[in-house]
Design a protein around this motif. Structure first.
Motif, PDB file in Angstrom:
ATOM      1  N   PHE A  56       0.843  -1.192   0.000  1.00 21.00           N
ATOM      2  CA  PHE A  56       0.000   0.000   0.000  1.00 21.00           C
ATOM      3  C   PHE A  56       0.880   1.244   0.000  1.00 21.00           C
ATOM      4  O   PHE A  56       2.025   1.226   0.458  1.00 21.00           O
ATOM      5  CB  PHE A  56      -0.965   0.008   1.195  1.00 21.00           C
ATOM      6  N   THR A 116      -7.886   0.211   4.961  1.00 18.99           N
ATOM      7  CA  THR A 116      -7.678   1.485   4.270  1.00 18.99           C
ATOM      8  C   THR A 116      -8.841   2.444   4.521  1.00 18.99           C
ATOM      9  O   THR A 116      -8.636   3.658   4.612  1.00 18.99           O
ATOM     10  CB  THR A 116      -7.500   1.271   2.752  1.00 18.99           C
ATOM     11  N   SER A 126      -5.300   9.100   2.949  1.00 20.43           N
ATOM     12  CA  SER A 126      -5.723   8.037   2.033  1.00 20.43           C
ATOM     13  C   SER A 126      -4.542   7.167   1.636  1.00 20.43           C
ATOM     14  O   SER A 126      -3.440   7.670   1.406  1.00 20.43           O
ATOM     15  CB  SER A 126      -6.355   8.645   0.774  1.00 20.43           C
ATOM     16  N   GLN A 129      -4.159   0.269  -2.125  1.00 18.45           N
ATOM     17  CA  GLN A 129      -3.637  -1.082  -1.950  1.00 18.45           C
ATOM     18  C   GLN A 129      -3.460  -1.776  -3.289  1.00 18.45           C
ATOM     19  O   GLN A 129      -4.155  -1.476  -4.260  1.00 18.45           O
ATOM     20  CB  GLN A 129      -4.597  -1.908  -1.086  1.00 18.45           C
TER      21      GLN A 129
END
Length: 224
Positions: A56, A116, A126, A129
């Motif tokens: 991520f 997330t 933010s 992924q």
């Protein structure tokens, strides 16, 4: 002066652990719990028997790895499929089955997706992924992040299933802290199904109110 709230690596790890237990509980695997002790590690690895990793990036970068023993993977897979109405006789028998890998990969996708979303709501930032990569392995494989981290930190948490099978979650990310400057109201996550249902009900209500007038106008145009 009011002390600012600070969210560090261990707090982010706790959020991830909560996503694991909540998603697995919704998938028919209740009472999965994690150790209150977290282990500092030097590197993240895929380990036997079934390993999965997700990258991520965004507000911060990192890597999530979950390593299942064959027993833990099969327990989670079987309970999930049976909770969806799948007959036990039709379930895969081995953790090396493609079906088991696909199901566990989907669960991993849901876990990181939930994580997330929690990050977005709680930390007001933010992250994106990658697609989870799940694979059956019989040797340890080291996983590195394709992003240079200035001060990498790695943690491992042990999870236990109700049948006393074990799996491990590993998180690697840059050392970071989120400092809350002022109070803010945490947005409430809405269920997409509820949004669609409310919209549908609203359309029905509008149709009920409008349709008599439309019918009258239509009949009047016809001279009836």
């Amino acid at each position: 002066m009011k002390k600012s709230k600070i969210v560090a690596t261990e707090d982010i790890l706790l959020t991830l652990c909560q996503s694991v237990t909540e998603v697995l509980a919704a998938a028919g695997n209740r009472e999965v719990n994690y150790s209150p002790m977290v282990q500092k590690i030097q590197k993240t690895c895929l380990r036997p028997d079934l390993g999965c990793f997700v990258l991520f990036d965004g507000g911060f970068s990192g890597l999530v790895v979950i390593n299942f023993t064959s027993q833990a993977a099969m327990e989670i897979y079987r309970k999930y499929m049976m909770s969806m109405g799948m007959p036990e006789s039709e379930l895969a028998q081995f953790h090396t089955s493609d079906e088991v890998g696909n199901v566990m990969g989907e669960l991993m996708n849901q876990i990181v997706g939930d994580f997330t979303n929690k990050v977005r709501l709680d930390l007001q930032t933010s992250i994106n992924q990658s697609q989870p990569k799940m694979m059956a392995i019989n040797k340890q494989v080291q996983i590195l992040i394709n992003t240079q981290l200035d001060q990498p930190q790695a943690r491992r948490v042990t999870f236990n299933t109700p049948e006393h099978n074990i799996f491990y979650l590993e998180l690697a990310m840059d050392k970071t802290e989120f400092i809350q400057l002022h109070e803010f109201e945490r947005a409430v996550q809405e269920n997409p199904d509820d949004i669609l249902e409310n919209a549908k009900q609203g359309n029905y209500a509008v149709a009920d109110q409008v349709s008599p007038d439309v019918d009258d106008d239509f009949l009047r145009d016809l001279g009836l």
